[in-house]
Design an enzyme around this catalytic site. Structure first.
Site, PDB file in Angstrom:
ATOM      1  N   ILE A  10       0.862  -1.172   0.000  1.00 37.88           N
ATOM      2  CA  ILE A  10       0.000   0.000   0.000  1.00 37.88           C
ATOM      3  C   ILE A  10       0.900   1.223   0.000  1.00 37.88           C
ATOM      4  O   ILE A  10       2.052   1.164   0.419  1.00 37.88           O
ATOM      5  CB  ILE A  10      -0.973   0.037   1.205  1.00 37.88           C
ATOM      6  CG1 ILE A  10      -0.229  -0.040   2.537  1.00 37.88           C
ATOM      7  CG2 ILE A  10      -2.010  -1.069   1.091  1.00 37.88           C
ATOM      8  CD1 ILE A  10      -1.112   0.134   3.765  1.00 37.88           C
ATOM      9  N   SER A  11       0.373   2.326  -0.502  1.00 36.52           N
ATOM     10  CA  SER A  11       1.177   3.534  -0.616  1.00 36.52           C
ATOM     11  C   SER A  11       1.365   4.235   0.719  1.00 36.52           C
ATOM     12  O   SER A  11       2.405   4.823   0.982  1.00 36.52           O
ATOM     13  CB  SER A  11       0.545   4.504  -1.611  1.00 36.52           C
ATOM     14  OG  SER A  11       0.480   3.897  -2.877  1.00 36.52           O
ATOM     15  N   THR A  12       0.347   4.184   1.553  1.00 36.19           N
ATOM     16  CA  THR A  12       0.393   4.925   2.812  1.00 36.19           C
ATOM     17  C   THR A  12      -0.524   4.259   3.827  1.00 36.19           C
ATOM     18  O   THR A  12      -1.466   3.557   3.457  1.00 36.19           O
ATOM     19  CB  THR A  12      -0.032   6.391   2.606  1.00 36.19           C
ATOM     20  OG1 THR A  12      -0.119   7.041   3.870  1.00 36.19           O
ATOM     21  CG2 THR A  12      -1.365   6.520   1.923  1.00 36.19           C
TER      22      THR A  12
END
Length: 184
Positions: A10-12
């Site tokens: 996931i990116s963040t």
């Protein structure tokens, strides 16, 4: 056939949850799921991906749900595929169904195409972000990222006779940040 290792990214942590990716990978047969948090623009800092690749034995499989979970860059995506194949393992992507084992040139072509799509997405995201920042600046509501270092701390270390490299090490910042703080 060997073991299946899953990989999720996931990116963040803000508003994103890796749990759904993990559940799907386990449903597809992953015995262990490695997860990274960070953008897919670079392979740097992807410790869990590195660990998964290191643990692959001949006949094993590295499984990801989508190409963009592995990388948003064609070269990085192909590098991952090459490293998996060098381990005599298989890279399998669930959607679209891509099985890269080093024997099917079409799988590599499809992977390349999806890598290019990821690069285009990354470009469009950055372009939209830049336009949003410029619009916010015009409205006076965007001031940039808040400073994370104190110029006073930098100057104090400089007065103690330390060079930029040592200051950067002590404050855990880049040398360019040291020079900017000194110029401010």
């Amino acid at each position: 056939m060997g073991k299946t290792l899953g990989y999720a990214r996931i990116s963040t942590n803000e508003g994103q949850d890796v749990a759904s990716q993990k559940a799907m990978l386990e449903k597809l047969g992953a015995v262990v799921v490695f997860t990274d948090i960070g953008n897919g623009s670079s392979l740097d800092g992807r410790d869990q991906l590195e660990a998964a690749i290191r643990l692959l034995d001949p006949g094993d499989e590295l499984l990801a749900l989508h190409p963009d979970r592995l990388a948003r860059d064609t070269a990085d995506l192909l590098t991952i595929g090459k490293r998996v194949i060098e381990k005599k393992a298989v890279l399998r992507i669930n959607d679209p169904n891509i099985v890269l084992d080093g024997t099917d040139i079409m799988a590599e072509v499809v992977l390349t195409v999806f890598g290019m799509v990821g690069m285009m997405e990354k470009h469009f995201i950055k372009a939209r972000q830049r336009r949003g920042i410029e619009a916010a600046k015009l409205k006076g509501i965007y001031k940039g990222r808040p400073a994370t270092i104190s110029p006073d701390d930098v100057r104090e270390l400089r007065q103690q006779g330390l060079g930029a490299t040592e200051i950067a090490k002590r404050l855990k910042i880049g040398r360019a940040s040291v020079y900017r703080a000194l110029a401010a």
